[in-house]
Scaffold this motif. Structure first.
Motif, PDB file in Angstrom:
ATOM      1  N   LEU A  92     -10.967  57.073   9.302  1.00  0.00           N
ATOM      2  CA  LEU A  92     -10.318  56.610   8.077  1.00  0.00           C
ATOM      3  C   LEU A  92     -10.065  57.770   7.127  1.00  0.00           C
ATOM      4  CD1 LEU A  92      -9.303  54.186   6.461  1.00  0.00           C
ATOM      5  CD2 LEU A  92     -11.623  53.877   5.615  1.00  0.00           C
ATOM      6  N   SER A  93     -11.015  58.658   7.015  1.00  0.00           N
ATOM      7  CA  SER A  93     -10.859  59.832   6.160  1.00  0.00           C
ATOM      8  C   SER A  93      -9.724  60.716   6.651  1.00  0.00           C
ATOM      9  CB  SER A  93     -12.175  60.610   6.130  1.00  0.00           C
ATOM     10  OG  SER A  93     -12.031  61.788   5.392  1.00  0.00           O
ATOM     11  N   GLN A  94      -9.671  60.944   7.971  1.00  0.00           N
ATOM     12  CA  GLN A  94      -8.588  61.750   8.533  1.00  0.00           C
ATOM     13  C   GLN A  94      -7.238  61.082   8.324  1.00  0.00           C
ATOM     14  OE1 GLN A  94      -9.866  62.397  12.615  1.00  0.00           O
ATOM     15  NE2 GLN A  94     -10.294  64.528  12.120  1.00  0.00           N
ATOM     16  N   LEU A  95      -7.200  59.776   8.504  1.00  0.00           N
ATOM     17  CA  LEU A  95      -5.960  59.035   8.313  1.00  0.00           C
ATOM     18  C   LEU A  95      -5.499  59.121   6.868  1.00  0.00           C
ATOM     19  CD1 LEU A  95      -3.771  57.155   9.413  1.00  0.00           C
ATOM     20  CD2 LEU A  95      -5.302  55.247   8.963  1.00  0.00           C
ATOM     21  N   ALA A 140      -8.679  70.968  14.202  1.00  0.00           N
ATOM     22  CA  ALA A 140      -7.746  70.135  13.435  1.00  0.00           C
ATOM     23  C   ALA A 140      -8.224  68.695  13.322  1.00  0.00           C
ATOM     24  CB  ALA A 140      -6.354  70.181  14.069  1.00  0.00           C
ATOM     25  N   TYR A 141      -8.849  68.196  14.377  1.00  0.00           N
ATOM     26  CA  TYR A 141      -9.232  66.779  14.402  1.00  0.00           C
ATOM     27  C   TYR A 141     -10.740  66.565  14.389  1.00  0.00           C
ATOM     28  CZ  TYR A 141      -4.316  66.473  15.254  1.00  0.00           C
ATOM     29  OH  TYR A 141      -2.961  66.605  15.136  1.00  0.00           O
ATOM     30  N   ASN A 142     -11.497  67.641  14.146  1.00  0.00           N
ATOM     31  CA  ASN A 142     -12.951  67.577  14.021  1.00  0.00           C
ATOM     32  C   ASN A 142     -13.590  66.846  15.204  1.00  0.00           C
ATOM     33  OD1 ASN A 142     -15.361  68.184  12.733  1.00  0.00           O
ATOM     34  ND2 ASN A 142     -15.394  66.250  11.634  1.00  0.00           N
ATOM     35  N   VAL A 143     -13.186  67.255  16.402  1.00  0.00           N
ATOM     36  CA  VAL A 143     -13.766  66.669  17.607  1.00  0.00           C
ATOM     37  C   VAL A 143     -14.581  67.718  18.345  1.00  0.00           C
ATOM     38  CG1 VAL A 143     -12.013  64.883  17.922  1.00  0.00           C
ATOM     39  CG2 VAL A 143     -11.686  67.096  18.987  1.00  0.00           C
ATOM     40  N   SER A 144     -15.483  67.250  19.137  1.00  0.00           N
ATOM     41  CA  SER A 144     -16.381  68.108  19.895  1.00  0.00           C
ATOM     42  C   SER A 144     -15.671  68.676  21.122  1.00  0.00           C
ATOM     43  CB  SER A 144     -17.582  67.268  20.318  1.00  0.00           C
ATOM     44  OG  SER A 144     -18.239  67.833  21.409  1.00  0.00           O
ATOM     45  N   LEU A 145     -15.840  69.969  21.341  1.00  0.00           N
ATOM     46  CA  LEU A 145     -15.305  70.580  22.565  1.00  0.00           C
ATOM     47  C   LEU A 145     -15.994  70.000  23.799  1.00  0.00           C
ATOM     48  CD1 LEU A 145     -14.834  74.311  21.513  1.00  0.00           C
ATOM     49  CD2 LEU A 145     -13.050  72.729  22.248  1.00  0.00           C
ATOM     50  N   ASP A 146     -17.274  69.675  23.688  1.00  0.00           N
ATOM     51  CA  ASP A 146     -17.980  69.044  24.807  1.00  0.00           C
ATOM     52  C   ASP A 146     -17.308  67.736  25.196  1.00  0.00           C
ATOM     53  OD1 ASP A 146     -19.874  71.003  25.149  1.00  0.00           O
ATOM     54  OD2 ASP A 146     -21.446  69.966  24.048  1.00  0.00           O
ATOM     55  N   TRP A 147     -16.899  66.972  24.199  1.00  0.00           N
ATOM     56  CA  TRP A 147     -16.224  65.707  24.489  1.00  0.00           C
ATOM     57  C   TRP A 147     -14.844  65.974  25.093  1.00  0.00           C
ATOM     58  CZ3 TRP A 147     -11.707  63.439  22.540  1.00  0.00           C
ATOM     59  CH2 TRP A 147     -11.460  62.139  22.994  1.00  0.00           C
ATOM     60  N   LEU A 148     -14.088  66.881  24.494  1.00  0.00           N
ATOM     61  CA  LEU A 148     -12.750  67.183  25.018  1.00  0.00           C
ATOM     62  C   LEU A 148     -12.806  67.637  26.474  1.00  0.00           C
ATOM     63  CD1 LEU A 148     -10.918  69.106  22.150  1.00  0.00           C
ATOM     64  CD2 LEU A 148     -10.183  66.978  23.219  1.00  0.00           C
ATOM     65  N   LEU A 149     -13.681  68.593  26.755  1.00  0.00           N
ATOM     66  CA  LEU A 149     -13.735  69.186  28.085  1.00  0.00           C
ATOM     67  C   LEU A 149     -14.488  68.342  29.105  1.00  0.00           C
ATOM     68  CD1 LEU A 149     -14.413  72.862  27.012  1.00  0.00           C
ATOM     69  CD2 LEU A 149     -12.340  72.007  28.128  1.00  0.00           C
ATOM     70  N   LEU A 150     -15.613  67.770  28.678  1.00  0.00           N
ATOM     71  CA  LEU A 150     -16.523  67.135  29.632  1.00  0.00           C
ATOM     72  C   LEU A 150     -16.716  65.634  29.428  1.00  0.00           C
ATOM     73  CD1 LEU A 150     -19.233  69.932  29.403  1.00  0.00           C
ATOM     74  CD2 LEU A 150     -17.434  69.721  31.128  1.00  0.00           C
ATOM     75  N   GLY A 151     -16.254  65.132  28.311  1.00  0.00           N
ATOM     76  CA  GLY A 151     -16.451  63.717  28.034  1.00  0.00           C
ATOM     77  C   GLY A 151     -17.860  63.386  27.580  1.00  0.00           C
ATOM     78  N   LYS A 152     -18.628  64.396  27.151  1.00  0.00           N
ATOM     79  CA  LYS A 152     -20.010  64.169  26.717  1.00  0.00           C
ATOM     80  C   LYS A 152     -20.049  63.680  25.284  1.00  0.00           C
ATOM     81  CE  LYS A 152     -22.371  67.451  29.666  1.00  0.00           C
ATOM     82  NZ  LYS A 152     -23.277  68.598  29.698  1.00  0.00           N
TER      83      LYS A 152
END
Length: 145
Positions: free
Chosen positions: A130-133, A56-68
């Motif tokens: 900005l695009s998501q907003l 939904a928010y085009n974010v990395s699972l690595d970032w969500l889970l591990l902060g990478k």
């Protein structure tokens, strides 16, 4: 290193969303999001919710889970490349957008050019935000009509 709780809260706040808005997009209750963000609760999103957030928010699972790395996934080189035909389409869309804004919102081409000049100076992450907003505002506006 930030916890997943802090990263979720940071993401939601950077998107300028309430817990209700954030939860709506991923089909959970605002209470779930509140529990996930609360340092006092042990609740964290499950696999299904994490995948929904990433998509939904085009974010990395690595970032969500591990902060990478950074939170936002980068577009591929193919997505970044714009061919000659697509460039013409972009110019046509810009003209249509300019006309639409001028007739419906009384925005001038000077104002539109100013917005575009600001956007050109933003980082890839900021442009993505900005695009998501803009998409979110458009969706909210459409749902009111």
């Amino acid at each position: 290193m930030d916890s997943i709780k802090r990263r979720l809260k940071k993401l939601r706040q950077e998107l300028g969303m309430t817990m209700a808005e954030f939860s709506y997009e991923i089909h959970v209750s605002p209470g779930n999001v509140g529990d996930w963000e609360s340092e006092k609760r042990s609740s964290t999103p499950g696999t299904k919710a994490l995948v929904a957030i990433a998509e939904a928010y085009n974010v990395s699972l690595d970032w969500l889970l591990l902060g990478k790395d950074g939170p936002f996934t980068k577009p591929s080189k193919e997505e970044m490349m714009i061919g000659e035909e697509e460039e013409k389409d972009v110019q046509l869309q810009k003209q249509q957008l300019n006309y639409s804004f001028e007739t419906e919102h009384q925005i001038t081409s000077l104002e539109l050019d100013h917005l575009l000049s600001i956007a050109r100076e933003l980082s890839d992450t900021d442009i993505h935000l900005l695009s998501q907003l803009a998409a979110r505002i458009k969706d909210l506006s459409a749902s009111k009509h």
